[in-house]
Enzyme design. Structure first.
Site, PDB file in Angstrom:
ATOM      1  N   TYR A 122      28.974  49.415 115.587  1.00  0.00           N
ATOM      2  CA  TYR A 122      27.543  49.586 115.348  1.00  0.00           C
ATOM      3  C   TYR A 122      26.770  48.287 115.579  1.00  0.00           C
ATOM      4  O   TYR A 122      25.599  48.317 115.944  1.00  0.00           O
ATOM      5  CB  TYR A 122      27.295  50.092 113.922  1.00  0.00           C
ATOM      6  CG  TYR A 122      27.786  51.494 113.686  1.00  0.00           C
ATOM      7  CD1 TYR A 122      26.921  52.579 113.748  1.00  0.00           C
ATOM      8  CD2 TYR A 122      29.123  51.739 113.416  1.00  0.00           C
ATOM      9  CE1 TYR A 122      27.374  53.875 113.544  1.00  0.00           C
ATOM     10  CE2 TYR A 122      29.590  53.030 113.207  1.00  0.00           C
ATOM     11  CZ  TYR A 122      28.712  54.088 113.282  1.00  0.00           C
ATOM     12  OH  TYR A 122      29.176  55.371 113.081  1.00  0.00           O
ATOM     13  N   LYS A 164      43.054  52.650 112.279  1.00  0.00           N
ATOM     14  CA  LYS A 164      43.781  53.095 113.474  1.00  0.00           C
ATOM     15  C   LYS A 164      44.608  51.915 113.978  1.00  0.00           C
ATOM     16  O   LYS A 164      44.521  51.501 115.135  1.00  0.00           O
ATOM     17  CB  LYS A 164      42.788  53.593 114.531  1.00  0.00           C
ATOM     18  CG  LYS A 164      43.431  54.388 115.679  1.00  0.00           C
ATOM     19  CD  LYS A 164      44.127  55.643 115.240  1.00  0.00           C
ATOM     20  CE  LYS A 164      44.668  56.406 116.444  1.00  0.00           C
ATOM     21  NZ  LYS A 164      45.557  57.527 116.040  1.00  0.00           N
ATOM     22  N   ASP A 199      43.091  59.805 112.206  1.00  0.00           N
ATOM     23  CA  ASP A 199      43.295  61.175 112.658  1.00  0.00           C
ATOM     24  C   ASP A 199      44.054  61.980 111.607  1.00  0.00           C
ATOM     25  O   ASP A 199      43.734  63.148 111.347  1.00  0.00           O
ATOM     26  CB  ASP A 199      44.008  61.213 114.013  1.00  0.00           C
ATOM     27  CG  ASP A 199      45.169  60.237 114.114  1.00  0.00           C
ATOM     28  OD1 ASP A 199      45.356  59.414 113.205  1.00  0.00           O
ATOM     29  OD2 ASP A 199      45.896  60.301 115.119  1.00  0.00           O
ATOM     30  N   ASP A 249      31.841  57.138 109.016  1.00  0.00           N
ATOM     31  CA  ASP A 249      30.772  58.011 109.490  1.00  0.00           C
ATOM     32  C   ASP A 249      31.319  59.401 109.771  1.00  0.00           C
ATOM     33  O   ASP A 249      30.738  60.421 109.369  1.00  0.00           O
ATOM     34  CB  ASP A 249      30.164  57.403 110.757  1.00  0.00           C
ATOM     35  CG  ASP A 249      28.848  58.053 111.155  1.00  0.00           C
ATOM     36  OD1 ASP A 249      28.417  59.003 110.469  1.00  0.00           O
ATOM     37  OD2 ASP A 249      28.258  57.608 112.147  1.00  0.00           O
ATOM     38  N   ASP A 273      31.343  63.219 107.093  1.00  0.00           N
ATOM     39  CA  ASP A 273      30.831  64.518 107.528  1.00  0.00           C
ATOM     40  C   ASP A 273      31.907  65.591 107.420  1.00  0.00           C
ATOM     41  O   ASP A 273      31.610  66.756 107.117  1.00  0.00           O
ATOM     42  CB  ASP A 273      30.310  64.433 108.962  1.00  0.00           C
ATOM     43  CG  ASP A 273      28.886  63.910 109.031  1.00  0.00           C
ATOM     44  OD1 ASP A 273      28.370  63.497 107.979  1.00  0.00           O
ATOM     45  OD2 ASP A 273      28.301  63.905 110.123  1.00  0.00           O
TER      46      ASP A 273
END
Length: 365
Positions: free
Chosen positions: A141, A187, A219, A243, A247
């Site tokens: 970001y 990750k 994942d 982020d 959700d």
């Protein structure tokens, strides 16, 4: 206690959900001997329309002069073709950076009356209560260089040790007050940045031997949140992964309209619902204000250390849902479809009833 609150309703349904939350704040303030001074400002697309920028310096100054900031939602199709730095969403990134907000807290708690609202089985969801801590100042970001041309696009994922240490400490501190379990999501099998994240989190963990720490690839974490959400207590993760995972966690609660959040820094704090501006239903009384009201509960707890007020707001939300009241996003057969103002009024009524039932009296702070 006299407190200054900057209100940034924003675009779409933002003004409606913020107005509803403010009414709840006023009722709680009366019960708990708090005085709020509200300062409403423009942010996002409506700010661009008036000032040709999604966030003005005057608004930033108002935020600096506040005890907390309550934000609604920003954005919409109207501003999609603007340059990246002028889009409504750019105001959020600028706010986070300017206010030094490095920790985003997103609880994923299942209200019992909403067990059937999710597409997941009730037996999978029941008892779920975890919190996602998303780092806000690093990652792709803000990393440089970034850009694209006709043949390629590029971003830089970067973290400093200071950025990781401060949010890791916060995660372990929160875990100490909960079930003392932290899942650090990264990750590290692919990204060097994630390897550094994992190494640093483990270094911080040495100061919190009572907390159980485990690592999980992002994942797998996405799959596990849906498969067995009760396994989680505190999820600590990087900006991009947080982020996405927050959700996914919206599936746990049944709707993005139910998910609150707090963004905290060393000095400043911003509270907002996770949902977007939903311009297609703006002004129709269909918006679900419960995430914004729950964000206000977080404000009482994290910024004002008024845990009892926060608990009563949460209890009022759950009681309202238990009575069968639903806005359109969480409506199902055998429930009562209500408007934004109707569900707000029900929360306020239940807040007052619960307060009276518990005979709390008048609090002095």
């Amino acid at each position: 206690m006299n407190l200054k609150i900057t209100l940034l309703p924003g675009d779409g349904i933002g003004p409606e959900v913020v107005d509803a939350a403010v009414e709840v704040m006023k009722v709680a303030a009366e019960k708990f001997n708090v005085s709020f001074k509200f300062n409403q400002q423009l942010v996002g697309g409506c700010s661009y329309d008036k000032h040709e920028t999604p966030l003005t310096n005057d608004v930033l100054s108002a935020c600096y002069d506040s005890d907390a900031v309550l934000l609604g939602a920003v954005g919409g199709p109207k501003w999609e073709d603007l340059p990246q730095n002028l889009k409504p969403e750019a105001a959020l990134l600028k706010l986070r950076k300017a206010l030094g907000l490095y920790t985003n807290i997103r609880p994923a708690k299942v209200y019992s009356p909403l067990l059937s609202a999710s597409t997941l089985k009730p037996e999978v969801l029941e008892g779920t209560d975890f919190v996602i801590l998303r780092e806000l100042t690093g990652d792709v970001y803000f990393g440089e260089p970034r850009g694209y041309d006709e043949n390629k696009g590029w971003n830089t994922m970067i973290y400093t040790k200071e950025e990781i240490v401060r949010i890791a400490k916060y995660a372990f501190e929160i875990a100490m007050k909960r079930d003392k379990r932290v899942t650090s999501v990264d990750k590290a099998n692919v990204l060097d940045c994630s390897q550094f994240w994992r190494k640093t989190v483990h270094e911080v963990h040495k100061d919190y031997p009572e907390v159980i720490l485990n690592d999980m690839y992002v994942d797998n974490a996405a799959m596990q949140i849906v498969r067995n959400p009760k396994q989680f207590d505190v999820i600590l993760t990087q900006n991009l992964f947080g982020d996405i995972l927050s959700d996914i966690a919206a599936m746990i609660t049944g709707s993005l309209g139910m998910l609150p959040s707090a963004s905290l820094g060393t000095k400043y704090a911003l509270y907002e619902p996770v949902h977007g501006s939903a311009p297609d239903i703006a002004g129709q009384g269909k918006a679900n204000p419960l995430a914004t009201i729950a964000s206000v509960a977080m404000m009482f707890a994290y910024s004002f250390q008024m845990n009892k007020a926060a608990e009563l707001i949460e209890a009022a939300i759950e009681k309202t849902l238990g009575m069968g009241y639903r806005t359109a996003d969480i409506y199902s057969p055998n429930t009562v479809l209500v408007s934004t103002s109707q569900i707000r009024d029900a929360v306020i009524d239940n807040f007052n009833k619960i307060y009276d039932e518990q005979s709390l009296g008048v609090f002095t702070l």
